[in-house]
Motif scaffolding. Structure first.
Motif, mmCIF file in Angstrom:
data_model
loop_
_atom_site.group_PDB
_atom_site.id
_atom_site.type_symbol
_atom_site.label_atom_id
_atom_site.label_comp_id
_atom_site.label_asym_id
_atom_site.label_seq_id
_atom_site.Cartn_x
_atom_site.Cartn_y
_atom_site.Cartn_z
ATOM 1 N N ILE A 52 0.975 -1.194 0.273
ATOM 2 C CA ILE A 52 -0.008 0.019 0.019
ATOM 3 C C ILE A 52 0.966 1.558 0.182
ATOM 4 C CG2 ILE A 52 -1.365 1.163 1.539
ATOM 5 C CD1 ILE A 52 -3.006 -1.120 2.029
ATOM 6 N N ARG A 127 -8.758 2.091 0.543
ATOM 7 C CA ARG A 127 -8.761 1.774 -1.267
ATOM 8 C C ARG A 127 -9.208 1.942 -2.032
ATOM 9 N NH1 ARG A 127 -14.114 1.887 0.983
ATOM 10 N NH2 ARG A 127 -14.082 2.782 3.055
ATOM 11 N N GLN A 131 -14.690 0.320 -2.879
ATOM 12 C CA GLN A 131 -14.182 -1.422 -2.414
ATOM 13 C C GLN A 131 -14.725 -1.260 -1.300
ATOM 14 O OE1 GLN A 131 -9.991 -1.398 -3.605
ATOM 15 N NE2 GLN A 131 -9.928 -3.625 -4.495
ATOM 16 N N TRP A 133 -11.891 -3.271 2.363
ATOM 17 C CA TRP A 133 -10.770 -3.299 2.403
ATOM 18 C C TRP A 133 -10.625 -4.830 2.086
ATOM 19 C CZ3 TRP A 133 -9.830 -6.690 5.660
ATOM 20 C CH2 TRP A 133 -10.611 -7.571 7.103
ATOM 21 N N TYR A 136 -9.796 -5.611 -0.939
ATOM 22 C CA TYR A 136 -8.309 -4.707 -1.691
ATOM 23 C C TYR A 136 -7.480 -5.764 -1.096
ATOM 24 C CZ TYR A 136 -4.834 -1.310 -1.714
ATOM 25 O OH TYR A 136 -4.088 0.081 -1.708
ATOM 26 N N GLU A 139 -6.976 -8.116 -2.860
ATOM 27 C CA GLU A 139 -6.027 -7.593 -4.476
ATOM 28 C C GLU A 139 -4.278 -8.263 -3.983
ATOM 29 O OE1 GLU A 139 -6.681 -4.487 -6.106
ATOM 30 O OE2 GLU A 139 -9.038 -5.405 -6.242
#
Length: 148
Positions: A52, A127, A131, A133, A136, A139
């Motif tokens: 992130i 996110r 979306q 969390w 995310y 992903e």
């Protein structure tokens, strides 16, 4: 690296605890893991934070930006957990982005707890607007598995 399903569920529960701002629940989420599983959970959490941070700062990470992000995490989470000085948190963010979490601090307990708290904050804060969390997170773990 394939995601271990048992560890995955413990990490997801740890993030649920962070989002609920529940320290006891966070500790309980990780308490049932053996030493190997706990190390795996930490690696997963470090990957999430690093992913992130690199996603947010696509043009490179500057110390001032990391300290600003550390300030945001501390402001959001200080009502239920003490994350320590912003400089330590900034170093943790930089270390996760580089993949070398061992260089962030000498206190292992801080690394473990702070990595999950920061990860939960980042998952909810960065996110996409539409979306969840956990989507995310899916992903990110897909990217982790692809990276090997």
């Amino acid at each position: 690296m394939r995601v271990d399903e048992r560890v995955e569920e413990a990490v997801r529960e740890a993030y649920r605890a962070v989002i609920a701002k529940d320290g006891d629940r966070l500790a309980a989420a990780l308490a049932g893991l053996d030493e190997r599983e706990a190390e795996t959970a930490i690696r997963y959490a470090v990957f999430v934070v690093g992913f992130i941070v690199k996603d947010v700062f696509r043009n490179g990470v500057a110390e001032a930006e990391l300290l600003g992000l550390a300030d945001k995490v501390i402001a959001s989470e200080s009502s239920w957990v003490n994350l320590g000085p912003r400089e330590d948190l900034g170093r943790l963010l930089a270390a996760a982005a580089s993949g070398d979490i061992a260089s962030s601090t000498t206190d292992r307990a801080d690394v473990v707890g702070n990595t999950f708290v920061v990860g939960g904050f980042l998952l909810t804060s960065f996110r996409l607007n539409d979306q969840r969390w956990w989507n995310y997170l899916d992903e990110i773990w897909t990217a982790m598995e692809a990276a090997g």
